[in-house]
Design an enzyme around this catalytic site. Structure first.
Site, PDB file in Angstrom:
ATOM      1  N   ASP A  94       3.290 -32.230  26.205  1.00  0.00           N
ATOM      2  CA  ASP A  94       2.364 -33.121  25.547  1.00  0.00           C
ATOM      3  C   ASP A  94       2.932 -33.481  24.195  1.00  0.00           C
ATOM      4  O   ASP A  94       3.764 -32.759  23.677  1.00  0.00           O
ATOM      5  CB  ASP A  94       1.045 -32.394  25.324  1.00  0.00           C
TER       6      ASP A  94
ATOM      7  N   ASP B 292      25.218 -37.772  40.191  1.00  0.00           N
ATOM      8  CA  ASP B 292      25.973 -36.838  41.012  1.00  0.00           C
ATOM      9  C   ASP B 292      25.042 -36.187  42.017  1.00  0.00           C
ATOM     10  O   ASP B 292      24.095 -35.518  41.691  1.00  0.00           O
ATOM     11  CB  ASP B 292      26.726 -35.816  40.171  1.00  0.00           C
TER      12      ASP B 292
END
Lengths: 347, 1257
Positions: B425, B870
């Site tokens: 948050d 990747d």
């Protein structure tokens, strides 16, 4: 190590705390344990360490190997297999029938002493394919019964050789199948005395086999397994039984039969008159007679010496290989360029 | 009589009138809690007679005592055992124990039963202890004291004795013991302030207002007159709704959430309140929201189960082979074995039965291949880790709030080392949510000498060292960090623009919705504001001499100094005519006020964009300079607001006011109409200036985030902030930097606004979806480009809530996920709490999807589902999520639990590392210090020790297996029963635990220095199956050596007296070698060796010898076979010593070579780091006690971060005036009920911050 550094910095926070309510502080107490700061050495397996460890092992192992190999080579051992030879030629088609028949099973064999054998010379019999370590066999005995006459009826473990109407002492398959070939040795027609005392471990004699426990109802059922015991001798003196009852680890095993306390000269011909009673034919077991001297290490066993030499030699070889690699293509210790995130930046 | 009742019961039970027996229709509500949803209301309602226990007794309301324990005295054993046997291993061992009681067993049952019982006992004791702590906690809560009105006076009783209908008094800063109906407060107007931090983490004070009728029920005398009847809904878990009626004196008054005080909230700024208990104990809304503590199982445990299954299948195969072998072997020719039909297992006529029974025998025999102590060791390790290490970690102690770290469960410790995602948050987590008035610009002049951190940063970068004057005004007020003598103490009169100044200050003092509280002296007054920004502004006005001290419904009283002349103080009441509220579309707030002299002024403050649109066409210079200033402030990460005013003529005002009143009283589209009306008057404004407020970052946040991102952890920030603010903060805390490629998906585009304005919701949705889709696609394509290039920049995704909503659509999810998983940071702004949950779910759900990627790639036509970046890491590495729970503890907890539940529903097998679940940290910056140092090692430890433990067992068992080939596969054991069963309980358990606890690859400070090391944990290097396979390989090698070397060296006479060894001599020899080898192997594996290692390893070997000396030294009454005296016989031979030297060395030879070669040629990162720092003394954590490991102080570090704000971003002006509580605050003030949040939150809230539990230490 610097034990006061952490605590002093810890104190730093503590002093900041004093403004607050100190009594309610939930600040954890410092201890090396909880802060995972126990003093520790951090061994790193550097090439030097690897090489020196290998060298150390080879330096220790090779001499030990050499010495024990020598000791083993000093031992003179005669192994003679007689299981087939001792069956008369006419009975060789039905060995089992022969061995179970009441025919005379005496057999004469001649051994040649290859080298001078210093007394005492140990006589072993060696059986093959004999599963003394089979679970059914191993547990078929009653240590209590062997130990004290009071637990004579303690034969629950001995099935299926626990009783035949009467309690058997010693009960169980192990005792029942006691080896019963006998050997007599003559040299130049002179009987070589066999000392059968002291062939078992003393602890067995003293503690496992009772001095006042006598064989009872042994081998008197319809199925005769092996040797008979002298019911007048206490178990602790039945050393053949004691030796036999120390079950072997492997299906091929040697057991001590006795010892000859005379030196044997090289070239001596030893005549063995053996009674080939024991049935190994039904399961194709071999029987061998072994005469052996001992060294300080025990009987003839090249394995230890060879193993030591192999390991030591291998270590030496590896040490050399590592030294060469170290010289040819050293890796600098703690080279940051080896770090994975330095090797391929960007990812 | 009761409107709500009619509507509530509708057609169904309309018969339940006022006259009906109210007790009859109280149907016990279901306790099942639906996550995230408001559970269906139980039909009916409850009637509560205030202060009348007898009347209420008929209904049998539940008591107020709560219990959060998992077990009680009676259920403990069955339930606890059930929990235990849910573990594969325990079940397995139970089976083995049962098997070992049958005659097929080669071992005596006690040897299996005893370790199992030991293991169960340990686990149960641990469970019991944890539950006991919970119980104590409950007791502490249940026994807290509250004032209850009984017999005309206040009586103190414990919470648990509280009953529905009781009238109680709660004092300032007290917790509400149950859900209360608010009757009266000592504040005027029947108002009280509550803090709901325990519920939703919001620290702003909320206002609750009692019904006017009940305001005066404050004194005992009055209360005793009070005879009310409350009819209200049945208990439910919806925190933001409440419907009911209060019936006093035949008068029915409707109740709203505004009168409900929830359990777990705190009373603030109110001397005391009086309330009626409505819901008690487990029926309170908070408790209805709390859930059963799910038993969390960590990855490791799951892997363990997998491992055990694998081992079991190996074992099964071995047994099957063995069984077949035994069937073949059995033959009457072995006459000495007496195979006959007396025993089924040895009946050669029935080989099948023989095989089956032997199968069981072998299973029992090989059972130790699965180490029983495994779970116990792991549990012990975790338990000590959490109770001793995490909870006591000084680095995780927050001195300011006096909170140490608290590991709530020890189950997930090792996940700490494998976190890959952090969801965070913003407010209160990244920032302190502490707004300070920092600078302002009035009439084109910048005020505020406070050196902005960005300026310091710039200076630092350009090399010019600036003199940093810190804390010149030491006694600075909270919310006011402004220092400029030109404006203070009336000096503004001498400024070139005193009129602007005056308007500026008045605007600050008048245009707001703050409530003053306490004495009306500048020192003692306290401002209650829904948003901290407002409080800061009013505080600023006070400091400038415009002291707002009193508010009545129609007036604002301001004590103005130096206005007419220096030193003169006068109280001026301003009449407030209209308040045009703030909302997120208007982004501004206006107040129309009348001066005492009749002057009508509209003061307005709001976002620069909206204010500038509405300025009068003049003073372009001023506008330009102010805009420059705004940009300057915005670049510095400050939150800005523009102030403007407009003089109104009374005619035009009257005109407008009529329209306004009309709009206000309209029933349809009131808000929209109000907005439209407001537009009419909010024009031709005169710009006064702008303010700049600083929301300070939490200490160490930038450094922390940088560390985390270096550690390969991806961070998602979910915030309710505006896009620009979010980006600004993201820059400030190094979440985003200029080297990153940013993708911004925003709904604030003209195209979207246009469609929005047309007002067709369906069309808007479609349009939004298309736009989002296009945007996503575009970004996705672009991202692919970047990722294809070898060393492309890192990616960052910024997406706003609306777009996110559409992007979460099933058809777009995949793309969004693909996109976001490849971003190293993701900022979601303007997200609602529900969306916060959804983002988590999204990942959760899609990650599973991802695992099936292979199938997708191979053939299926999901062409759009290609991989970014990747592939190996994104497909193979398990994703982990870390939720940071600092301020918003409850919310995130709830979320996490929701995820877990959800996950279980879908039967997803993804691993989610809910880290903070296991360790609740007191400050954000502690996360890395916990994550990295203590836990880098954590998975490492476990896994190694596990592998070791497994391998050790392997060695022992393989020997057994080998032996089988020599025993006619009869199931004869090689080792004595006790050797085997004590092996991993005693002879190897301690080193395993010690290594698990103490071994660390590098010390804490180094792992902070090299956070990249953490990546290995994420990659799970240490528990890859390859590693396990390596271990297994070496274990097999070791067993071969152990077996053959010992056997082969025992074939001839053993000493000079030519005696031979038996089975037990050999096996004891072998076992001695096993114990020594395994312990040395464990030691070899350590990276650090403390004295505990020595003690445990030495101790284990010693324990073996002591055991065997005793065990073989005494004559046991039962079967002992030939163990008696074995060790002494062995030790009397030279052979023993020679073998004991040879075998371990030979067995470990391969391992040593492997370790050496691996280190030399394929070093792990941590090994390199070890080498780099091999000469340094271990002063590991000293440096860690100061936050921020670099030489920069936190402030410096932060300014450095801000300094890296991008050039183009400095164009943005940092408007931020939209704290989430704002709208709801106004809404509730106006009597409009807050729209119920779809997402109700609470979790054991009342439990948490209770200050007590008399701690023993």
């Amino acid at each position: 190590m610097d034990s006061n550094t952490p605590s002093s910095s810890a104190g730093g926070i503590g002093s900041a705390d004093t403004t607050g309510a100190r009594r309610n502080s939930k600040r954890p107490k410092y201890s090396r344990f909880t802060q995972q700061e126990l003093p520790a050495c951090k061994p790193i397996l550097t090439p030097k360490w690897v090489i020196s460890a290998f060298l150390l092992v080879s330096i220790v192992f090779i001499p030990i190997g050499v010495v024990s190999l020598y000791a083993s080579r000093d031992v003179v051992e005669i192994v003679h297999r007689y299981d087939t030879d001792c069956i008369p030629a006419d009975a060789r088609n039905d060995k089992v029938g022969f061995i179970q028949s009441p025919r005379v099973k005496t057999c004469n064999r001649t051994l040649t002493v290859p080298k001078y054998m210093k007394k005492p010379i140990y006589i072993y019999y060696q059986l093959d394919n004999f599963y003394q370590n089979h679970r059914r066999y191993v547990k078929s005995r009653s240590d209590q019964q062997l130990r004290s006459p009071g637990s004579e009826n303690d034969t629950s473990a001995c099935k299926p050789e626990d009783n035949n109407g009467m309690t058997i002492v010693p009960c169980g398959l192990v005792a029942w199948s006691l080896f019963n070939d006998t050997y007599d040795f003559t040299r130049n027609n002179q009987l070589l005395a066999i000392n059968k005392r002291g062939i078992s471990w003393k602890s067995d004699r003293d503690h496992k086999f009772g001095k006042d426990v006598y064989p009872k109802n042994f081998q008197n059922s319809t199925r005769i397994g092996g040797a008979h015991l002298d019911p007048l001798k206490p178990l602790s003196e039945q050393e053949d039984l004691i030796v036999w009852m120390r079950t072997a680890a492997l299906p091929t095993f040697r057991k001590l039969y006795g010892k000859i306390e005379t030196d044997l000269q090289a070239g001596d011909l030893i005549n063995v008159t053996l009674k080939n009673n024991y049935n190994t034919y039904s399961f194709d077991g071999k029987k061998k007679l072994v005469l052996s001297t001992t060294s300080w290490l025990g009987g003839k066993n090249d394995f230890l010496g060879k193993a030591y030499l192999t390991v030591g030699g291998l270590c030496f070889f590896l040490a050399m290989v590592f030294v060469i690699i170290y010289l040819v293509k050293p890796r600098q210790l703690g080279d940051p360029s080896y770090l994975s995130w330095n090797r391929n930046p960007g990812h | 009589m009761s409107g709500w009742r009619g509507s509530r019961l509708g057609g169904g039970g309309g018969g339940v009138g006022g006259g009906g027996s109210p007790t009859a229709d109280r149907i016990p509500s279901s306790r099942t809690v639906r996550l995230g949803k408001v559970q269906p209301q139980a039909p009916g309602h409850r009637t509560v007679f205030c202060n009348d226990r007898e009347a209420n007794a008929l209904t049998k309301f539940k008591g107020n005592s709560v219990s959060t324990t998992k077990y009680d005295v009676f259920t403990f054993l069955p339930k606890g055992l059930f929990e235990q046997f849910r573990r594969v291993a325990n079940l397995y061992f139970l089976m083995i124990s049962i098997l070992s009681c049958t005659p097929v067993s080669p071992v005596s049952p006690i040897t299996n039963v005893l370790p199992l019982s030991l293991v169960l006992l340990v686990s149960l004791v641990k469970e019991a202890w944890e539950d006991w702590k919970r119980f104590q906690n409950d007791m502490a809560i249940n026994n807290s004291i509250v004032d209850v009105f009984q017999d005309q006076k206040w009586v103190c009783i414990p919470w648990k004795k509280l009953q529905v209908g009781d009238i109680i008094r709660v004092k300032q800063d007290g917790f509400f013991p149950a859900d209360l109906l608010f009757l009266a407060s000592t504040n005027m107007d029947g108002v009280c302030y509550i803090e709901t931090a325990n519920l939703d983490g919001e620290t702003n004070l909320k206002i609750r207002k009692a019904l006017e009728k009940t305001w005066d029920y404050l004194t005992p005398e009055k209360i005793s007159e009070f005879k009310g009847e409350v009819q209200c809904e049945q208990p439910n878990n919806s925190l933001y709704t409440f419907t009911g009626n209060l019936i006093i004196q035949k008068q029915t008054l409707p109740l709203s959430p505004n009168q409900l005080l929830l359990r777990g909230c705190t009373l603030r700024n109110t001397e005391h309140i009086v309330g009626v208990v409505i819901f008690t104990g487990h029926e309170t809304k908070v408790m209805m929201n709390s859930m059963k503590i799910p038993s969390k199982r960590s990855t490791l445990e799951k892997k363990l189960d997998k491992l055990i299954l694998i081992l079991f299948s190996v074992l099964f195969c071995m047994c099957l082979l063995g069984a077949i072998g035994s069937g073949i072997f059995i033959n009457r020719k072995y006459y000495y074995l007496r195979f006959d039909n007396s025993e089924k297992q040895f009946d050669p006529d029935n080989r099948f039965v023989v095989a089956v029974l032997t199968m069981f025998t072998l299973i029992t025999l090989y059972s130790p291949i699965i180490p029983i102590s495994l779970y116990v060791s792991v549990e012990m390790i975790k338990f000590i880790q959490s109770t001793q290490f995490i909870n006591n970690d000084l680095c995780m102690y927050h001195a300011e709030s006096n909170t140490p770290a608290l590991a709530r469960t020890s189950n997930l410790n090792e996940e700490l080392g494998q976190v890959e995602y952090i969801f965070s948050d913003k407010t209160g987590t990244l920032t302190r949510n502490l707004m300070e008035f920092f600078k302002c610009s009035i009439g084109g002049e910048v005020y505020g000498t406070g050196v902005s951190e960005i300026e310091m940063g710039t200076a630092q970068r350009s090399g010019a060292k600036m003199e940093v004057q810190k804390e010149t005004n030491a006694a600075r007020e909270k919310g006011f960090n402004f220092d400029d003598a030109r404006l203070m103490r009336g000096a503004w009169r001498n400024e070139p623009n005193p009129d602007f100044c005056k308007e500026f200050f008045r605007c600050l003092a008048i245009c707001h919705t703050v409530l003053p509280e306490g004495d009306d002296s500048p020192e003692k007054i306290r401002y209650q504001a829904a948003s901290p920004d407002e409080a800061a502004l009013v505080t600023a006005a006070k400091n400038f001499g415009f002291f707002f001290y009193k508010r009545s419904p129609t007036t604002i009283h301001v004590r103005e100094s130096h206005v007419e002349k220096m030193g003169k103080v006068q109280d001026v009441p301003y009449e407030i005519l209209n308040v045009l509220e703030f909302n997120s579309t208007r982004k501004r707030q206006s107040v129309v006020c009348r001066y005492p002299d009749g002057r009508l002024v509209l003061y307005c403050k709001g976002a620069d964009t909206v204010i500038y649109e509405r300025l009068a066409d003049s003073e372009n210079d001023l506008k330009r300079t102010t805009r420059d200033h705004l940009e300057q402030f915005g670049a510095a990460g400050l939150r800005t607001l523009c102030l403007a005013y407009r003089d109104l003529s009374s005619d035009s005002y009257e005109n407008w006011n009529e329209k306004y009143i009309q709009a206000k009283s309209s029933l349809r589209d009131r808000e929209k109409k109000l907005d439209e009306v407001a537009e009419l008057i909010e024009k031709d404004l005169v710009l006064i200036g702008c303010t700049a407020i600083e929301d300070k970052l939490q200490e160490g946040v930038p450094a922390c985030i940088e560390t985390l991102s270096r550690a390969g952890i991806k961070i998602w920030v979910l915030t309710g902030d505006k896009l620009e603010t979010a980006i600004n903060i993201a820059y400030a805390c190094k979440l985003i930097n200029n080297n990153m490629k940013q993708f911004i998906i925003s709904s604030e585009t003209d195209a979207i606004r246009e469609v929005e304005d047309r007002g067709d919701q369906v069309e808007l949705a479609r349009f939004m979806k298309d736009t989002v889709k296009d945007e996503l696609k575009r970004c996705y394509e672009e991202a692919k480009q970047y990722l294809r290039s070898a060393s492309g920049p890192k990616l960052a995704l910024v997406i706003d809530g609306k777009c996110l909503m559409y992007a979460l659509d099933p058809t777009l999810r995949v793309m969004l996920l693909n996109m976001s998983l490849n971003c190293s940071s993701v900022v979601c702004c303007r997200v609602s709490p529900l969306q916060k949950a959804q983002v988590g779910l999204l990942n959760c759900f899609l990650l599973d999807f991802m695992r099936n990627i292979k199938e997708m790639k191979n053939g299926n036509q999901h062409k759009n589902f290609t991989w970014l970046g990747d592939v190996p890491t994104s497909t193979r590495a398990k994703r982990r999520f870390l939720y940071s729970v600092v301020q918003n503890r409850v919310t995130t907890y709830y979320l996490l639990e929701m995820l877990i539940k959800f996950k279980q529903c879908l039967n997803l097998s993804i691993v989610i590392g809910f880290v903070i679940m296991s360790a609740a940290f007191s400050e954000y910056s502690f996360i890395p210090s916990c994550l990295i140092p203590s836990s880098l090692t954590s998975p490492f430890n476990h896994n190694n020790s596990l592998a070791a433990s497994v391998a050790a067992m392997y060695s022992a068992s393989v020997v057994d297996t080998l032996l089988q080939f020599c025993t006619g596969i009869s199931g004869q054991r090689f080792y004595d029963d006790w050797f085997q069963s004590l092996f991993n309980v005693i002879f190897t358990a301690l080193p395993v635990i010690i290594i698990g606890l103490f071994d660390k690859d590098v010390n804490a400070s180094l792992s902070k220095k090299y956070p990249e090391l953490y990546k290995e944990g994420i990659r799970d290097t240490f528990f890859k199956w390859r590693v396990v396979a390596t271990w297994a390989f070496f274990a097999i090698y070791q067993s071969l050596v152990l077996y053959y070397f010992v056997i082969a060296s025992s074939t001839s006479g053993m000493n000079s007296s030519g005696k031979m060894f038996g089975l037990w001599d050999v096996s004891t020899m072998a076992f001695t070698c096993v114990v020594v080898t395994v312990n040395l192997r464990l030691l070899m594996m350590c990276n650090t060796i403390t004295r505990w290692h020595h003690i445990s390893v030495g101790g284990s070997i010693l324990a073996w010898f002591i055991f065997i000396f005793i065990y073989s030294g005494v004559v046991l009454p039962k079967e002992q076979e030939n163990i008696y005296f074995v060790i002494y016989v062995l030790m009397s031979t030279l052979y023993f010593y020679i073998t004991l030297l040879l075998v371990p060395v030979a067995a470990l030879f391969c391992d040593f070579v492997y370790l050496g070669v691996q280190r030399w040629f394929f070093p792990y990162d941590y090994q390199i780091v070890q080498e780099i720092h091999r000469h340094e003394p271990d002063n590991s954590r000293v440096g860690l006690l100061e936050i921020g490991n670099n030489d920069l102080s936190p402030d410096e570090a932060r300014s450095f971060a801000i300094m890296q704000l991008p050039g183009q971003k400095s164009k943005h002006t940092g408007f931020a005036f939209d704290s989430p509580g704002y709208e709801s605050f106004f809404a509730s003030q106006a009597g409009v009920y807050v729209p119920q949040k779809a997402w109700d939150v609470a979790r054991r809230a009342s439990m948490r911050t209770r200050p007590k539990i008399p701690s023993k230490n």
